[in-house]
Design an enzyme around this catalytic site. Sequence first.
Site, short mmCIF file in Angstrom:
data_model
loop_
_atom_site.label_atom_id
_atom_site.label_comp_id
_atom_site.label_asym_id
_atom_site.label_seq_id
_atom_site.Cartn_x
_atom_site.Cartn_y
_atom_site.Cartn_z
N TRP A 152 5.98 -4.04 1.45
CA TRP A 152 6.67 -4.90 2.40
C TRP A 152 5.77 -5.42 3.52
CZ3 TRP A 152 5.60 -2.52 6.84
CH2 TRP A 152 5.42 -1.12 6.82
N ASN A 153 4.58 -4.88 3.71
CA ASN A 153 3.86 -5.17 4.95
C ASN A 153 3.21 -6.55 4.99
OD1 ASN A 153 2.09 -4.13 3.01
ND2 ASN A 153 0.70 -3.29 4.54
N LYS A 197 7.94 -6.69 -9.10
CA LYS A 197 8.91 -5.84 -8.40
C LYS A 197 8.47 -5.74 -6.95
CE LYS A 197 10.78 -1.16 -8.06
NZ LYS A 197 10.70 -1.20 -6.58
N HIS A 198 9.19 -6.41 -6.08
CA HIS A 198 8.83 -6.38 -4.66
C HIS A 198 9.53 -5.21 -3.96
CE1 HIS A 198 6.72 -7.97 -1.33
NE2 HIS A 198 6.71 -9.23 -1.74
N SER A 224 2.02 3.25 -1.34
CA SER A 224 1.70 4.58 -0.84
C SER A 224 0.93 5.38 -1.88
CB SER A 224 2.99 5.33 -0.48
OG SER A 224 3.72 5.64 -1.65
N GLU A 275 -4.08 -0.08 -5.09
CA GLU A 275 -4.57 -0.27 -3.73
C GLU A 275 -3.62 0.53 -2.85
OE1 GLU A 275 -5.02 -0.71 -0.25
OE2 GLU A 275 -4.01 -2.65 -0.41
N LEU A 276 -4.10 1.66 -2.34
CA LEU A 276 -3.23 2.63 -1.69
C LEU A 276 -3.52 2.71 -0.20
CD1 LEU A 276 -3.42 5.29 -4.56
CD2 LEU A 276 -1.82 3.38 -4.29
N CYS A 314 -2.90 -1.23 5.44
CA CYS A 314 -3.68 -0.16 4.81
C CYS A 314 -5.11 -0.15 5.35
CB CYS A 314 -3.67 -0.32 3.29
SG CYS A 314 -4.19 -1.94 2.71
N GLU A 368 -2.47 9.42 6.82
CA GLU A 368 -2.52 8.01 7.23
C GLU A 368 -1.49 7.78 8.33
OE1 GLU A 368 -2.50 3.55 5.30
OE2 GLU A 368 -1.36 5.12 4.29
#
Length: 456
Positions: free
Chosen positions: A131-132, A155-156, A208, A229-230, A263, A360
């Site tokens: 969502w960011n 899938k958003h 995440s 990409e976490l 991130c 994080e």
Amino acid sequence: MASYQVTNPATGEVEARYETASDADIQHAVETAHQAYLSWRGVAPSERAALLHRVADLHEQRSDALADIIVREMGKPKSQALGELALVVDIYRYYADNGPAWLEPEPLVTGGAKAEVRKQGLGVLLGIMPWNFPYYQVARFAGPNVLNGNTILLKHAPQCPESALAIEEIFTAAGAPAGVYTNLFASNEQAGDIIADPRVQGISLTGSERAGAAVAEQAGRQLKKVVLELGGSDPFLVLPDADLKQAVKQAVQGRFGNCGQACNAAKRIIVDDAVFEEFLEAFRQAVEGIQVGDPQAADTVMGPMSSEQALVNVDTQVKDAVSQGAKLVTGGQRLDRAGAWYAPTLLTGVTRDMRIFQEELFGPVAVVYRAADLDEAIDLANDTPYGLGAVIQTSNPEGALDLANRLEVGMVHINEPPGSEAELPFGGVKRSGFGRELGKDGMEEFVNRQMVKMAR
């Protein structure tokens, strides 16, 4: 069940709800995407590029309305939302302009025989996006892969249904054949079924660490390519010869942009002992001067956090650190207004045995560390499970190039805040994931590099 909904974080009000797709809807979407791939892969790259140019144009033409959607969905200040859309336009145009040449066959030298490597799409790909950065995250996955001849199931995040629909509508309006780009309001369980479907050839997830591990496990069981990409806990190194005014300004930009919910934000600011006190005082004043307010206002630097849960998570981390002896320099509490508003926060005195050191921090909280010398700064920078990016602030950029070799990260920015550009590969190492997006590297994650050799 309406799991996709718009909850305005500035007010806490639910403004819209959308039903999750049925299993039959999912099966129809996968089959449509598969059939689309069988024809889309045969379309000339120049025609695929023309589609991306039209997609870019429509994002540009509709940028004001698109920005308003994500202001409501996740609280991004309007000025930053427009900046995100400008980057999205750059990404689609970048691949439209450069992608066809990258798909040209590469000749190989084989002792006189004719041989080459051809780059072909793999098939249907599933993208699972956060969502960011609701438009940017999609663009960096969809742009290169539509150009490659792949087709996209997207899938958003459940809190971004209207931006998700807006992207799909843009692809449709741009002339994408049915199934080339499909939005899915899928549940996590349905996403697992899609990953297992033999018609789906690859998965890209930005999100995440927990979600990445689950998707990687599912994809591994199916022997399917995955790009992850976490999270990140990126260091921002301030060396003793740094321009402190610049360093403070860029630390604020790098930490508090998008309310700290990025991130690759500058989450750990590591300052040499020789300039620590001077930097900290200037940084404190800058943090306390951040304009927090209406995300639609032009002068707003920081809006609300994306959700109540996001605020609770960050507040819990801050309170835990303070209870263990960290010093709260400023902030550290929610603001007294409806919605998910949190004060810009600054901590020092965090030690390696604290929970917050290894986790994080995904919100408007900066932690400043004191390093006795360069070796300790590097040790602190690398002492994290993550390895996404880093920033080096110094008046010796050539020396910073050597220093970058000692950092266990996928990206290093020297004398500029962390960011993203269409032509620069984006990704990390360690628990920040694997694979790359953007740049030419992003074109080559989901392709079949087919070798063809003609007998002499």
